[in-house]
Enzyme design. Structure first.
Site, short mmCIF file in Angstrom:
data_model
loop_
_atom_site.label_atom_id
_atom_site.label_comp_id
_atom_site.label_asym_id
_atom_site.label_seq_id
_atom_site.Cartn_x
_atom_site.Cartn_y
_atom_site.Cartn_z
N GLU A 35 8.78 31.10 -20.24
CA GLU A 35 9.24 30.21 -21.33
C GLU A 35 10.77 30.27 -21.45
OE1 GLU A 35 9.36 28.21 -23.71
OE2 GLU A 35 7.40 27.76 -24.55
N ASN A 121 10.28 30.03 -32.59
CA ASN A 121 9.71 29.67 -31.30
C ASN A 121 10.70 29.03 -30.34
OD1 ASN A 121 8.08 27.67 -29.45
ND2 ASN A 121 6.59 29.17 -30.19
N ASP A 144 -0.78 39.35 -28.50
CA ASP A 144 -0.36 39.12 -27.12
C ASP A 144 1.01 38.49 -27.02
OD1 ASP A 144 -1.32 36.79 -28.24
OD2 ASP A 144 -2.09 35.99 -26.34
N ASN A 179 7.39 22.89 -32.50
CA ASN A 179 7.64 23.73 -31.34
C ASN A 179 8.99 23.38 -30.73
OD1 ASN A 179 7.38 25.06 -28.70
ND2 ASN A 179 5.26 25.40 -29.31
N ASP A 233 5.33 20.94 -25.58
CA ASP A 233 5.83 22.28 -25.89
C ASP A 233 7.35 22.18 -25.94
OD1 ASP A 233 6.34 25.02 -26.09
OD2 ASP A 233 4.74 25.57 -24.72
#
Length: 300
Positions: A35, A121, A144, A179, A233
């Site tokens: 990411e 994020n 996680d 996001n 995303d």
């Protein structure tokens, strides 16, 4: 480095942004979930997060891959400041941090009105130095990608933070699961991804939304485009205003008028992308375990 050929149909559909010899290359696959790629021109390198691996990597254009940070507080999105520092969204500390070129890490902001954020994020930097970031709950819903916790702010907001005076305000509050985000080239508008379809399958969104920027607030948002397969995303915008948005199997490219030009196929689920390279005409893509690159005939 593995090169993946694009089909002639892909080149034809995306002729406005792809060169005839454009090839998608897999540069490395060191992550559990890659990411937040950010291009560092002074280092000729890309830094990206492995959110679920709780670490960050640095890939140099020479092909060298190195561990940038072994413990990254579950960092997700990253952006570059004018002085070469990196600002990061940390799920672990539920905060925004700054890493200067010498590697010193400073926590910038982690709460509003005394209440902790959910899990910042993705983040972008405006030309005036303000930091704009989204705060969905994905880092606190399990262990996680952070630490399972209850939300203290209840909502999922988009914030604007000014590191010059430490002022913070909610810039938008009508997003269910904000996001990725990016400014238009003139910074008059902001695109924001809402991927609430993941948590609300019957009523959620899988769309990009467009907001007018009014100082440190966003005006009334409107629908820009649906994103499928999957959901939006992270994404980025080129100098002409074209939007390069992640989806389940590639990068969708929209014009500023929301016309879909086509898709750059990627063999793993795409999480984010950014422009980089010496001329700004290389698109670096994080997807699944990997970092990819494709040269374009446009630039960021």
């Amino acid at each position: 480095m593995t090169s993946l050929m694009l089909a002639e149909t892909d080149i034809r559909e995306l002729s406005a942004v792809l060169a005839a010899d454009s090839q998608l290359a897999c540069l490395c696959s060191p992550a559990i979930w890659a990411e937040g790629p950010v291009w560092l021109p002074q280092e000729n390198a890309v830094v990206f997060s492995d959110v679920k691996g709780n670490r960050m990597f640095r890939w140099h254009r020479s092909g060298e891959l190195s561990l940038y940070r072994s413990s990254a507080n579950f960092a997700n999105g990253n952006a570059r400041l004018a002085d070469g520092s990196i600002v990061s969204c940390e799920h672990g500390r539920r905060a925004i941090s700054r890493t200067d070129p010498q590697g010193n890490i400073t926590l910038l902001v982690d709460r509003i009105d005394g209440k902790r954020f959910n899990s910042p994020n993705d983040i972008v930097v405006k030309s005036d130095g303000t930091l704009w970031f989204t705060d969905p709950p994905y880092g606190i819903t399990g262990d996680d990608e952070g630490y399972k916790s209850e939300s203290q702010v209840i909502g999922c907001y988009l914030y604007c933070f000014d590191p010059k005076d430490n002022s913070l305000n909610i810039a938008a509050c009508d997003l269910q699961r904000p996001n990725g985000l990016a400014f238009s080239p003139d910074e008059q508008f902001m695109y924001v991804a809402d991927m609430s379809i993941v948590d609300f399958p019957t009523q959620g969104r899988r769309q990009l939304r467009l907001y007018p920027v009014k100082d440190r607030q966003l005006g009334e948002g409107r629908f820009f485009a649906d994103v499928a397969p999957g959901f939006p995303d992270g994404f980025c915008v080129d100098h002409a205003g074209n939007v390069f948005c992640s989806c389940a199997d590639g990068v969708l490219v929209f014009t500023p008028q929301a016309v879909l030009l086509g898709k750059i196929p990627v063999p793993e689920q795409v999480s984010n992308c950014t422009f980089g390279g010496p001329d700004g005409d290389e698109l670096y893509i994080t997807a699944g375990k990997s970092l990819y690159r494709i040269r374009l005939n446009t630039y960021g």
